[in-house]
Design an enzyme around this catalytic site. Structure first.
Site, short mmCIF file in Angstrom:
data_model
loop_
_atom_site.label_atom_id
_atom_site.label_comp_id
_atom_site.label_asym_id
_atom_site.label_seq_id
_atom_site.Cartn_x
_atom_site.Cartn_y
_atom_site.Cartn_z
N HIS A 175 0.82 -1.22 0.00
CA HIS A 175 0.00 0.00 0.00
C HIS A 175 0.85 1.26 0.00
CE1 HIS A 175 0.34 0.93 4.42
NE2 HIS A 175 0.43 -0.38 4.54
N ASP A 205 6.25 1.62 6.74
CA ASP A 205 4.97 0.95 6.51
C ASP A 205 4.13 1.87 5.63
OD1 ASP A 205 2.46 -0.21 6.69
OD2 ASP A 205 2.16 0.31 8.80
N GLU A 236 -5.17 1.25 2.69
CA GLU A 236 -4.97 0.14 3.63
C GLU A 236 -5.02 0.61 5.07
OE1 GLU A 236 -2.94 -2.71 6.24
OE2 GLU A 236 -2.37 -0.62 5.82
N GLU A 237 -4.50 1.78 5.36
CA GLU A 237 -4.43 2.24 6.74
C GLU A 237 -5.80 2.51 7.35
OE1 GLU A 237 -2.03 1.95 8.53
OE2 GLU A 237 -0.16 2.21 7.44
N ASP A 241 4.01 -6.21 3.89
CA ASP A 241 3.75 -5.15 4.87
C ASP A 241 4.75 -5.31 6.01
OD1 ASP A 241 2.46 -3.00 6.19
OD2 ASP A 241 0.55 -3.62 5.37
N HIS A 289 4.25 2.08 13.32
CA HIS A 289 3.32 3.20 13.42
C HIS A 289 3.86 4.30 14.34
CE1 HIS A 289 -0.69 1.45 11.72
NE2 HIS A 289 0.36 1.17 10.96
#
Length: 398
Positions: free
Chosen positions: A72, A199, A233-234, A254, A334
């Site tokens: 993504h 990410d 995606e997030e 990922d 994250h």
């Protein structure tokens, strides 16, 4: 199968290029154009969905069954929730991430007509003013605000107690404006890579590096392989609307999560056995493990309980496909993330080898079939406890 070489200089070049492009979910057009340009340079044909997900195709000897590899383009970010009287901005997160990691971030605010720089700060940011309260205030998004580097918060309220909202409006700032978080990348000579948004821009880079390896080697693929780059995606929707109908197997790339009671590593490939959406396809996962063993690619298995990926969104959208997830270990996911080049190289090699391999099952070209060639999973009745055998025999006798 010939030896697979990955151009890691190209991989890092692409990664740095992508990290420099802001792409919070909902504000991804620029990075879609950047990846499209990269595909053009590689000579890989592609199409875009209405909103900008990319579906590229590397042709193989047969068109069906075909496979897909997905990562993504969108990242975490924030949006303006409210224009405050003090000239600051209240914000909400895009994606799931802790406000703890937002404190002190440098940001770019995108308005309808321009962009501004600023910083995310806690409401009580100065120890000289608030003393110990800077350490005791709650960790929450409601406790943060954006300070723009513009003349809207000059602290003259004690002289002229007027709202600074009109100053923000004069700049064109509105509720719902997008906020991109600076990645602040640092690539160390020893291979460690620190940055926000690894990410999944690191995952995107591994796909493009694997594709370049295939093209440079002149290898022929046994079946079509689609390179998919999703843009949401997030926030959960991911690969729900980008697949060809005849895709039989899909591998998502990922980040993994090195932590206590997690087997993920910043080195080698981490193969997910399950995530919060459930187990991945038994046969496809074992194929990937077998390729790692056969080609001396270091790997480890892991399970992610508080995690979902593009594979989950594809299955939940109703696609009857075999799915798997391979990851590069990202410490502090994250947050301010870290991985190692060796993990990205290992994933790119595995992807290139996988793309050159036969499908897991040729029967998967058909959406429906008989049980005559349907696979089985290993099971031996002799391994059951005696009590279980008794139940099985009793049921058969009946």
């Amino acid at each position: 199968m010939t030896e697979t070489h990955i151009d890691t200089h190209y991989l890092l070049h692409v990664l740095q290029k992508l990290l420099a492009i802001p792409s919070p979910t909902g504000y991804t057009d620029q990075i879609v154009h950047a990846v499209s340009d990269e595909l053009k340079q590689l000579g890989i044909p592609f199409e875009l969905t209405r909103r900008g997900a990319i579906r590229a195709t590397m042709q193989g000897k047969v068109q069906s069954p075909d496979r897909a590899i997905v990562a993504h383009l969108d990242t975490l970010g924030a949006m303006v929730k409210w224009l405050k009287n003090n000239g600051r901005l209240a914000i909400i997160p895009i994606g799931s991430w802790s406000s703890r990691f937002a404190e002190g971030c440098r940001i770019t605010l995108f308005t309808d007509n321009g962009m501004y720089r600023g910083t995310i700060l806690p409401l009580k940011a100065s120890g000289h003013t608030y003393g110990d309260e800077i350490d005791t205030q709650p960790v929450s998004w409601e406790n943060l605000e954006v300070r723009l580097d513009e003349a809207v918060s000059d602290n003259k309220a004690f002289i002229q107690p007027l709202s600074k909202v009109h100053d923000l409006q004069r700049l064109g700032v509105n509720i719902g404006d997008f906020i991109a978080i600076d990645p602040s990348p640092e690539i160390h000579p020893n291979g460690f890579i620190n940055s926000r948004h690894l990410d999944d821009k690191a995952g995107v880079s591994t796909i493009l590096a694997a594709a370049k390896s295939i093209i440079d080697s002149g290898a022929n693929l046994p079946m079509d392989c689609h390179l998919l780059f999703t843009i949401s995606e997030e926030v959960g929707s991911g690969a729900s609307a980008v697949l060809h109908g005849d895709v039989a197997e899909m591998v998502t790339i990922d980040n993994g999560t090195p932590a206590p009671f997690q087997a993920s590593s910043e080195f080698g490939v981490t193969i997910a056995m399950a995530d919060s959406a459930g187990p991945f396809d038994f046969h496809l996962v074992r194929r990937l493990i077998g390729l790692c063993v056969d080609h001396d690619i270091p790997f480890q298995r892991d399970i992610f309980c508080d995690y979902r990926s593009d594979s989950a969104s594809a299955v939940e959208a109703g696609n009857d496909i075999r799915t798997a997830l391979i990851t590069f270990g990202v410490d502090s996911s994250h947050g301010y993330e870290r991985t190692h080049l060796s993990a990205l190289d290992a994933i790119a090699r595995l992807l290139a080898i996988y793309m050159k391999s036969d499908p897991v099952f040729w029967r998967d070209r058909d959406t429906l079939g008989s049980d005559s060639d349907f696979p089985t999973q290993p099971i031996e009745e002799s391994n059951f406890p005696d009590s279980d055998k008794g139940v099985i025999l009793h049921q058969q006798d009946r």
